[in-house]
Design an enzyme around this catalytic site. Structure first.
Site, PDB file in Angstrom:
ATOM      1  N   HIS A  33       0.831  -1.219   0.000  1.00 58.91           N
ATOM      2  CA  HIS A  33       0.000   0.000   0.000  1.00 58.91           C
ATOM      3  C   HIS A  33       0.863   1.265   0.000  1.00 58.91           C
ATOM      4  O   HIS A  33       0.428   2.313   0.477  1.00 58.91           O
ATOM      5  CB  HIS A  33      -0.990   0.011   1.180  1.00 58.91           C
ATOM      6  CG  HIS A  33      -2.107  -0.972   0.997  1.00 58.91           C
ATOM      7  ND1 HIS A  33      -3.257  -0.667   0.310  1.00 58.91           N
ATOM      8  CD2 HIS A  33      -2.226  -2.276   1.374  1.00 58.91           C
ATOM      9  CE1 HIS A  33      -4.055  -1.734   0.291  1.00 58.91           C
ATOM     10  NE2 HIS A  33      -3.453  -2.720   0.923  1.00 58.91           N
ATOM     11  N   THR A  34       2.040   1.147  -0.521  1.00 58.27           N
ATOM     12  CA  THR A  34       2.915   2.319  -0.651  1.00 58.27           C
ATOM     13  C   THR A  34       2.933   2.848  -2.089  1.00 58.27           C
ATOM     14  O   THR A  34       3.262   4.008  -2.304  1.00 58.27           O
ATOM     15  CB  THR A  34       4.364   1.961  -0.249  1.00 58.27           C
ATOM     16  OG1 THR A  34       4.667   0.691  -0.827  1.00 58.27           O
ATOM     17  CG2 THR A  34       4.522   1.880   1.246  1.00 58.27           C
ATOM     18  N   ASP A  35       2.569   1.991  -3.064  1.00 58.96           N
ATOM     19  CA  ASP A  35       2.741   2.427  -4.465  1.00 58.96           C
ATOM     20  C   ASP A  35       1.888   3.646  -4.812  1.00 58.96           C
ATOM     21  O   ASP A  35       2.377   4.593  -5.437  1.00 58.96           O
ATOM     22  CB  ASP A  35       2.545   1.268  -5.473  1.00 58.96           C
ATOM     23  CG  ASP A  35       1.210   0.557  -5.399  1.00 58.96           C
ATOM     24  OD1 ASP A  35       0.403   0.856  -4.492  1.00 58.96           O
ATOM     25  OD2 ASP A  35       0.955  -0.314  -6.273  1.00 58.96           O
ATOM     26  N   SER A  54      -2.035 -11.088  -8.379  1.00 61.67           N
ATOM     27  CA  SER A  54      -2.202 -10.149  -9.496  1.00 61.67           C
ATOM     28  C   SER A  54      -2.479 -10.803 -10.836  1.00 61.67           C
ATOM     29  O   SER A  54      -1.847 -10.488 -11.846  1.00 61.67           O
ATOM     30  CB  SER A  54      -0.970  -9.257  -9.623  1.00 61.67           C
ATOM     31  OG  SER A  54      -0.819  -8.525  -8.467  1.00 61.67           O
ATOM     32  N   GLU A  76      -7.652  -0.537 -14.806  1.00 63.82           N
ATOM     33  CA  GLU A  76      -8.176  -0.843 -13.457  1.00 63.82           C
ATOM     34  C   GLU A  76      -8.975   0.348 -12.923  1.00 63.82           C
ATOM     35  O   GLU A  76     -10.048   0.180 -12.339  1.00 63.82           O
ATOM     36  CB  GLU A  76      -7.026  -1.150 -12.493  1.00 63.82           C
ATOM     37  CG  GLU A  76      -6.294  -2.448 -12.761  1.00 63.82           C
ATOM     38  CD  GLU A  76      -6.912  -3.645 -12.042  1.00 63.82           C
ATOM     39  OE1 GLU A  76      -8.000  -3.519 -11.462  1.00 63.82           O
ATOM     40  OE2 GLU A  76      -6.285  -4.725 -12.092  1.00 63.82           O
ATOM     41  N   ASP A 120       1.820  -3.860  -9.515  1.00 63.77           N
ATOM     42  CA  ASP A 120       1.556  -5.188 -10.076  1.00 63.77           C
ATOM     43  C   ASP A 120       1.865  -5.228 -11.575  1.00 63.77           C
ATOM     44  O   ASP A 120       2.492  -6.168 -12.067  1.00 63.77           O
ATOM     45  CB  ASP A 120       0.090  -5.577  -9.854  1.00 63.77           C
ATOM     46  CG  ASP A 120      -0.292  -5.533  -8.389  1.00 63.77           C
ATOM     47  OD1 ASP A 120       0.607  -5.409  -7.546  1.00 63.77           O
ATOM     48  OD2 ASP A 120      -1.493  -5.621  -8.097  1.00 63.77           O
ATOM     49  N   TYR A 171     -10.285  -0.969  -0.471  1.00 64.70           N
ATOM     50  CA  TYR A 171      -9.035  -0.500  -1.085  1.00 64.70           C
ATOM     51  C   TYR A 171      -9.127   0.977  -1.458  1.00 64.70           C
ATOM     52  O   TYR A 171      -8.253   1.786  -1.117  1.00 64.70           O
ATOM     53  CB  TYR A 171      -8.723  -1.342  -2.328  1.00 64.70           C
ATOM     54  CG  TYR A 171      -7.389  -1.024  -2.970  1.00 64.70           C
ATOM     55  CD1 TYR A 171      -6.249  -1.753  -2.658  1.00 64.70           C
ATOM     56  CD2 TYR A 171      -7.266   0.013  -3.891  1.00 64.70           C
ATOM     57  CE1 TYR A 171      -5.027  -1.465  -3.247  1.00 64.70           C
ATOM     58  CE2 TYR A 171      -6.047   0.315  -4.476  1.00 64.70           C
ATOM     59  CZ  TYR A 171      -4.940  -0.429  -4.159  1.00 64.70           C
ATOM     60  OH  TYR A 171      -3.729  -0.137  -4.742  1.00 64.70           O
TER      61      TYR A 171
END
Ligand code: GLA
Length: 382
Positions: free
Chosen positions: A32-34, A122, A156, A168, A218
């Site tokens: 959850h850093t991207d 992914s 996405e 991913d 998310y």
């Protein structure tokens, strides 16, 4: 699987296909850093989506999915989302043309693979990356791998509704055998870090709880991070993302930020820092130190970021007390999917047996276990 899909394509469409293999990914640290413009540490894996594909004489994409046992056709100029896996194809078809030129024809394709859908490895990013790569080849569209990764991400966002980061897609397209990728999600600079520990294995344990990124928490996490940045900008105007904040700066404004937003931000700021320390530990071959960071990441994802679930927590708690396990944590978006475990080679078989029987006893489901290899990114197979 390659020969099977090639044969199936010949039978169904009476011509020779191009075969593309697109891997899923693991991520060692940096969760959850991207989308916060931070760092991640993924690698492409030996589980893949395979596409058999060729141009046709129509203006239509005709696809068949072995996984879903379902066919789907749509005009190449479609810009309207449909449902499920179909949206990945519609979105990528749309964006590749938008970035280059309208295609001269449609395509026929068959999709197969061995990435468990919803398992947090992914599969959807692999599908987008592989399909985009295939279109790029078939129509000589001239897109770079980075552009293909961005197309997967846009798909996405706008065709699926999950506001994912770039990790991913990037891992699937840029993977290199035996190496992790330290990716700076702001500059997109990346460095290959050899993961050369022959006496250790990366083992994934699948809770069999399927996660669904779109419409899930998310997107809420992403909004909460943005809310945190908005608040911090009142004190530090030059801040663009959580990447720009130190833990000291954050702590100083603890009382100015709503509690839940503070917890989310704290996790992200610490995780970025952990990743940088983790890379240094890998360079020193300090796997026990690296493994301790994995456990801390899990604690952060569980209590501060709150994206874990009972099944994932159980697997990590169990792994912690098993012989030969250096580190374990949930992997990917969360709410299901897999844990990633770093286990010594000699303990791997016992670990697999024990974790399966304990999970079965607790939840009444057999988890799937995968011993991963780090492999190359998307490529054509001739
Ligand atoms: C999912 C998303 C990624 C990343 C991870 C969490 O896999 O697709 O972009 O945000 O969750 O690290």
């Amino acid at each position: 699987m390659v020969e099977k899909i090639r044969e199936q394509f010949r039978e169904r469409f009476r011509k020779e296909p191009l075969i593309i293999a697109a891997p899923g990914r693991v991520n060692l640290l940096g969760e959850h850093t991207d989308y916060n413009q931070g760092f991640v540490l993924p690698g492409a894996i030996d589980k893949r989506i395979y596409l058999a594909i060729a141009r046709n004489d129509s203006r239509t994409v005709n696809a068949w999915s072995n996984e879903f046992d379902e066919s789907f056709s749509f005009p190449i100029d479609t810009a309207q989302p449909d449902k499920g896996w179909k949206n990945y194809l519609i979105g990528v078809t749309y964006y590749v043309q938008q970035r280059t030129a309208p295609f001269a024809s449609g395509v026929d394709l068959i999709i197969d693979g061995d990435i468990p859908v919803g398992g947090g490895m992914s599969s959807s990013a692999a599908l987008c990356s592989g399909y985009g790569f295939a279109l790029n080849e078939l129509f000589s569209a001239g897109l770079t791998r980075l552009e293909l990764a961005q197309i997967g991400q846009l798909t996405e966002h706008h065709f699926v509704g999950a506001r994912v980061g770039i990790m991913d897609q990037f891992a699937s397209l840029y993977g290199k055998a035996g190496c992790l990728i330290r990716l700076d999600c702001r500059s997109m600079d990346h460095e290959y870090i050899p993961f050369d520990f022959p006496d250790h294995r990366i083992i994934l344990v699948n809770t069999m709880v399927k996660h669904e990124l779109s419409g899930s928490e998310y997107n809420v996490r992403r909004q909460q991070c943005e809310a945190g940045v908005g608040k911090l900008q009142e004190y530090y105007p030059s801040v663009v993302s959580l990447r720009d904040i130190s833990i000291g700066q954050l702590e100083k404004h603890m009382m100015d930020i709503p509690e839940i937003i503070y917890q989310r931000c704290k996790y992200v700021v610490e995780e970025n820092d952990r990743l940088l320390r983790g890379c240094a530990l890998l360079e020193q071959s300090d796997l026990p130190g690296f493994g301790r960071l994995m456990y801390r990441t899990h604690e952060g994802l569980r209590h501060e970021y709150e994206v874990s679930c009972a099944e994932l927590d159980f697997l990590v708690d169990q792994a912690k007390h098993m012989p030969g396990v250096k580190g374990a944590r949930m992997m990917g978006g969360g709410f299901g999917g897999c844990t990633i475990n770093l286990v010594s080679q000699e303990a791997a078989a016992q670990f697999t047996t024990d974790i399966c029987s304990r999970y079965e006893e607790a939840f009444g489901i057999s988890p799937q276990v995968y011993l991963m290899q780090i492999e190359d990114g998307v490529k054509a197979i001739y």
